[in-house]
Design a protein around this motif. Structure first.
Motif, PDB file in Angstrom:
ATOM      1  N   ALA A   1      51.562  47.561  47.425  1.00 52.95           N
ATOM      2  CA  ALA A   1      50.579  48.372  48.088  1.00 52.95           C
ATOM      3  C   ALA A   1      50.593  47.667  49.501  1.00 52.95           C
ATOM      4  N   ALA A   2      50.464  46.009  49.594  1.00 59.29           N
ATOM      5  CA  ALA A   2      50.053  45.386  50.987  1.00 59.29           C
ATOM      6  C   ALA A   2      51.220  45.653  51.775  1.00 59.29           C
ATOM      7  N   GLY A   3      52.115  46.271  51.439  1.00 60.47           N
ATOM      8  CA  GLY A   3      53.635  45.739  52.682  1.00 60.47           C
ATOM      9  C   GLY A   3      53.516  44.421  52.651  1.00 60.47           C
ATOM     10  N   SER A   4      53.690  43.307  52.152  1.00 61.31           N
ATOM     11  CA  SER A   4      53.648  42.196  52.431  1.00 61.31           C
ATOM     12  C   SER A   4      54.880  41.166  51.653  1.00 61.31           C
ATOM     13  N   PHE A   5      55.892  40.988  52.177  1.00 62.38           N
ATOM     14  CA  PHE A   5      57.292  40.508  51.312  1.00 62.38           C
ATOM     15  C   PHE A   5      56.672  38.872  51.246  1.00 62.38           C
ATOM     16  N   GLU A   6      55.781  38.387  52.327  1.00 66.66           N
ATOM     17  CA  GLU A   6      55.150  37.235  52.180  1.00 66.66           C
ATOM     18  C   GLU A   6      54.597  36.674  50.969  1.00 66.66           C
ATOM     19  N   MET A   7      53.679  38.351  50.274  1.00 65.25           N
ATOM     20  CA  MET A   7      52.936  38.061  48.574  1.00 65.25           C
ATOM     21  C   MET A   7      53.801  37.229  47.804  1.00 65.25           C
ATOM     22  N   ILE A   8      55.017  37.853  47.973  1.00 68.49           N
ATOM     23  CA  ILE A   8      55.185  37.761  46.919  1.00 68.49           C
ATOM     24  C   ILE A   8      56.101  36.110  46.799  1.00 68.49           C
ATOM     25  N   ILE A   9      56.694  35.818  48.025  1.00 68.33           N
ATOM     26  CA  ILE A   9      56.785  34.381  48.351  1.00 68.33           C
ATOM     27  C   ILE A   9      55.423  33.275  47.487  1.00 68.33           C
ATOM     28  N   ILE A  10      54.288  33.779  48.044  1.00 63.05           N
ATOM     29  CA  ILE A  10      53.131  32.887  47.856  1.00 63.05           C
ATOM     30  C   ILE A  10      52.989  32.857  45.721  1.00 63.05           C
ATOM     31  N   SER A  11      53.290  34.160  45.450  1.00 64.20           N
ATOM     32  CA  SER A  11      52.996  34.589  43.995  1.00 64.20           C
ATOM     33  C   SER A  11      54.266  33.407  43.367  1.00 64.20           C
ATOM     34  N   ARG A  12      55.367  33.240  44.283  1.00 63.51           N
ATOM     35  CA  ARG A  12      56.601  32.233  43.349  1.00 63.51           C
ATOM     36  C   ARG A  12      56.288  30.973  42.998  1.00 63.51           C
ATOM     37  N   VAL A  13      56.070  30.133  44.365  1.00 63.34           N
ATOM     38  CA  VAL A  13      54.506  28.973  44.705  1.00 63.34           C
ATOM     39  C   VAL A  13      53.900  29.205  43.441  1.00 63.34           C
ATOM     40  N   LEU A  14      52.813  29.841  42.786  1.00 64.32           N
ATOM     41  CA  LEU A  14      51.981  29.578  42.345  1.00 64.32           C
ATOM     42  C   LEU A  14      52.487  29.716  40.311  1.00 64.32           C
ATOM     43  N   ILE A  15      53.570  30.631  40.851  1.00 61.75           N
ATOM     44  CA  ILE A  15      53.816  30.165  39.280  1.00 61.75           C
ATOM     45  C   ILE A  15      54.713  29.975  39.051  1.00 61.75           C
ATOM     46  N   GLY A  16      55.015  29.457  40.062  1.00 65.09           N
ATOM     47  CA  GLY A  16      56.425  27.290  40.000  1.00 65.09           C
ATOM     48  C   GLY A  16      55.599  26.608  39.190  1.00 65.09           C
ATOM     49  N   ILE A  17      53.814  26.377  40.087  1.00 61.61           N
ATOM     50  CA  ILE A  17      52.954  25.838  39.751  1.00 61.61           C
ATOM     51  C   ILE A  17      52.978  25.574  38.106  1.00 61.61           C
ATOM     52  N   ASN A  18      52.439  27.057  37.624  1.00 57.88           N
ATOM     53  CA  ASN A  18      52.193  26.848  36.311  1.00 57.88           C
ATOM     54  C   ASN A  18      53.401  26.499  35.280  1.00 57.88           C
ATOM     55  N   SER A  19      54.568  26.775  35.739  1.00 58.48           N
ATOM     56  CA  SER A  19      55.857  26.133  35.242  1.00 58.48           C
ATOM     57  C   SER A  19      55.401  24.737  34.762  1.00 58.48           C
ATOM     58  N   GLY A  20      55.667  24.159  36.121  1.00 56.23           N
ATOM     59  CA  GLY A  20      56.119  23.480  36.569  1.00 56.23           C
ATOM     60  C   GLY A  20      55.634  22.231  35.600  1.00 56.23           C
ATOM     61  N   ILE A  21      53.499  22.810  35.143  1.00 57.15           N
ATOM     62  CA  ILE A  21      52.322  22.050  34.390  1.00 57.15           C
ATOM     63  C   ILE A  21      52.624  22.438  33.243  1.00 57.15           C
ATOM     64  N   SER A  22      53.206  23.517  32.603  1.00 52.83           N
ATOM     65  CA  SER A  22      53.780  23.510  30.966  1.00 52.83           C
ATOM     66  C   SER A  22      54.660  23.429  30.994  1.00 52.83           C
ATOM     67  N   MET A  23      55.861  23.006  31.749  1.00 54.76           N
ATOM     68  CA  MET A  23      56.776  22.074  31.028  1.00 54.76           C
ATOM     69  C   MET A  23      56.710  20.838  31.274  1.00 54.76           C
ATOM     70  N   ASN A  24      55.771  19.956  31.679  1.00 53.59           N
ATOM     71  CA  ASN A  24      55.092  18.759  31.416  1.00 53.59           C
ATOM     72  C   ASN A  24      54.156  18.618  29.929  1.00 53.59           C
ATOM     73  N   VAL A  25      52.825  19.213  30.555  1.00 50.54           N
ATOM     74  CA  VAL A  25      52.204  19.598  29.688  1.00 50.54           C
ATOM     75  C   VAL A  25      52.530  19.443  27.818  1.00 50.54           C
ATOM     76  N   GLN A  26      53.098  20.017  27.472  1.00 56.47           N
ATOM     77  CA  GLN A  26      53.532  20.984  26.697  1.00 56.47           C
ATOM     78  C   GLN A  26      53.805  19.876  25.757  1.00 56.47           C
ATOM     79  N   PRO A  27      54.851  19.636  25.687  1.00 53.91           N
ATOM     80  CA  PRO A  27      56.131  18.602  24.797  1.00 53.91           C
ATOM     81  C   PRO A  27      55.401  17.406  24.372  1.00 53.91           C
ATOM     82  N   MET A  28      54.536  17.197  25.401  1.00 58.45           N
ATOM     83  CA  MET A  28      53.424  16.092  25.298  1.00 58.45           C
ATOM     84  C   MET A  28      52.220  16.179  24.682  1.00 58.45           C
ATOM     85  N   TYR A  29      52.256  17.692  23.968  1.00 55.83           N
ATOM     86  CA  TYR A  29      50.778  17.721  23.956  1.00 55.83           C
ATOM     87  C   TYR A  29      50.976  17.919  21.919  1.00 55.83           C
TER      88      TYR A  29
END
Length: 501
Positions: A116-144
């Motif tokens: 709706a915003a007509g911004s592919f840059e927002m997709i890039i920002i979204s992928r960075v944030l989702i990547g951070i989420n996955s990076g934390i999960s991949m480390n913390v979950q096996p530890m937990y």
């Protein structure tokens, strides 16, 4: 109590499901959902540039932006791996997983509004944030999981992280079907659909206890630790398990959590660190993610109609998911070392056969079916070994003070090598053609040799016993500053009386 297994298994399983649904499942899911909307997002990039700048982008420019969208996920994951350690130390394992959903929900919101915003840059920002989420999960979950499970279920519980990641791949492939959310009008909803598993985690995980080891060793709260153990085991706390945690607390008393760079200068964990770095790197450099690139091509060459390929491709995700479940069931019987070596050796064999099949497919039509078979067997071999066992190791071979830093290093190596593989693989295909899997075969073979020579078995052993094994390498020819040989042998002889589910 003589039969605590039923209650402990139920509570532990529910906790694993609650954490894994919004945890490592996100890693596999967010890798898989990017396949279906490729052409739609590329068209969106071109249309956005045309509307905004009145410029028609060249094909290579569209491909470049698309490559950034896909690859930036790995860099986000690297950032997540680096901040996971400090977050777990400060907030605890469970709270860290819950707070991690801030990155997920923000990323999903940015993705769903990008069109709706007509911004592919927002997709890039979204992928960075989702990547951070996955990076934390991949480390913390096996530890937990590793810190919450009893010794005889430690490997299976930690390896369930890989099961959720593989299930995420399969689920992403299903949701990405044209009949679900993989169509042109729905691609932005597909990119934001990862919010649903996160919401499930937010609603369920708060009802379960924090890691008992974190409560006692990091926070010094013995009463909370006993309560957590009682809830997780479904019975009164067994003295042997509590004594093991108290012993680790005594060993790390007065020690602050180690920083990643301190592990590199500590001779007492030299080979533990080398093992984690080598195996975490090999998990991405073995080419499993790259073989998905060839899947569609091989299936089309084998005569499968193009509109049917998406359904066959789901079989690859199902294959890895099934293999991870099988590995989860076998790891406590066969051991970590056996599963890792076997997985890497089989992957070496299938990579060689795959190369031969690609080289001779123009001479014999049946070679295309051999290539198809190799794709499934390669993924099966990966799921049976490296996919599951890799995440278990830092929990088992590092103490509480070093564990978060070890996971930061392991996660950084995994995400960095995922990024490198993603960037280099297209050039391997163009330069080496049908021989592009030869480097991956070499990585798998060298990894199997390393595991066979240097990684001790950790199944059913206490941390002191495992440390004693590594000290033979860390202090070869020297007198180690570690628990005595007698103590290690005594702990190695400890048995857990609750050995069945």
């Amino acid at each position: 109590m003589s039969h605590p297994q039923q209650g402990s298994t139920l509570t532990l399983v529910l906790m694993v499901v609650a954490a894994g649904t919004g945890g490592t499942l996100q890693y596999g899911y967010n890798l898989a959902i990017m396949n279906a909307p490729t052409t739609y997002i590329q068209t969106f990039i071109n249309e956005t540039a045309l509307q905004r700048w009145d410029v028609q982008l060249e094909d290579y420019q569209v491909t470049l932006v698309w490559t950034i969208i896909v690859s930036i996920f790995s860099l986000g994951g690297l950032a997540g791996a680096l901040i996971a350690g400090p977050m777990t130390i400060r907030f605890g394992r469970k709270k860290c997983l819950l707070m991690n959903n801030v990155f997920l929900m923000t990323g999903a919101l940015v993705a769903v509004t990008s069109r709706a915003a007509g911004s592919f840059e927002m997709i890039i920002i979204s992928r960075v944030l989702i990547g951070i989420n996955s990076g934390i999960s991949m480390n913390v979950q096996p530890m937990y999981f590793g810190e919450s499970a009893p010794k005889h279920l430690r490997g299976a519980a930690s390896m369930s992280s890989a099961v959720f990641a593989a299930f995420g791949v399969m689920l992403g492939q299903v949701v990405g079907l044209r009949e679900v959310l993989g169509s042109e009008p729905c691609w932005h909803y597909l990119l934001a659909s990862n919010a649903v598993p996160g919401l499930i985690q937010l609603l369920t995980l708060p009802w379960f206890p924090e890691s008992p080891r974190y409560l006692l060793i990091d926070r010094g709260d013995k009463e909370a630790c006993i309560n957590a153990l009682r809830r997780l085991r479904g019975c009164e706390v067994q003295s042997s398990e509590l004594n093991e945690i108290l012993e680790e607390q005594a060993e790390t008393k007065g020690m602050r959590p180690k920083r990643p760079w301190e592990l590199f200068t500590d001779p007492s964990v030299r080979w533990q660190l080398i093992s984690v770095m080598v195996i975490s790197s090999a998990m991405q450099l073995c080419g499993n993610d790259s073989i998905y690139f060839y899947a569609s091509y091989v299936f089309k060459e084998a005569g499968i109609a193009e509109d049917q390929v998406q359904y066959i491709t789901i079989g690859t995700g199902t294959c890895e998911f099934s293999a991870c479940i099988m590995c989860n069931l076998l790891v406590e019987l066969k051991g970590r070392r056996f599963m890792l070596m076997g997985g890497f050796i089989l992957m070496t064999v299938w990579a060689v056969v795959f190369t031969i099949a690609l080289s001779f497919e123009h001479l014999a039509s049946w070679m295309q079916y051999v290539s198809m078979g190799c794709i499934f067997t390669y993924i099966l071999s990966f799921g049976m070994g490296p996919a599951g066992v890799t995440g278990v190791l830092p929990t088992e071979i590092f103490n509480q003070a070093a564990r978060p830093a070890a996971y930061m290093i392991a996660g950084s190596m995994m995400w960095l090598n995922l990024f490198i593989t993603g960037m280099v693989f297209p050039f391997l295909v163009s330069e080496l053609s049908q021989y592009c899997f030869v480097p991956f075969a070499a990585v798998c073979l060298l990894s199997a040799i390393f595991v066979g020579l240097f990684l001790p078995e950790t199944k059913g052993k206490t941390l002191s016993a495992i440390t004693s094994e590594f000290n033979k390498l860390n202090f070869k020819g020297l007198e180690p500053n570690s628990p005595s040989h007698t103590e290690a042998q005594y702990q190695l002889g400890e048995v857990c009386h609750s050995t069945s589910l």
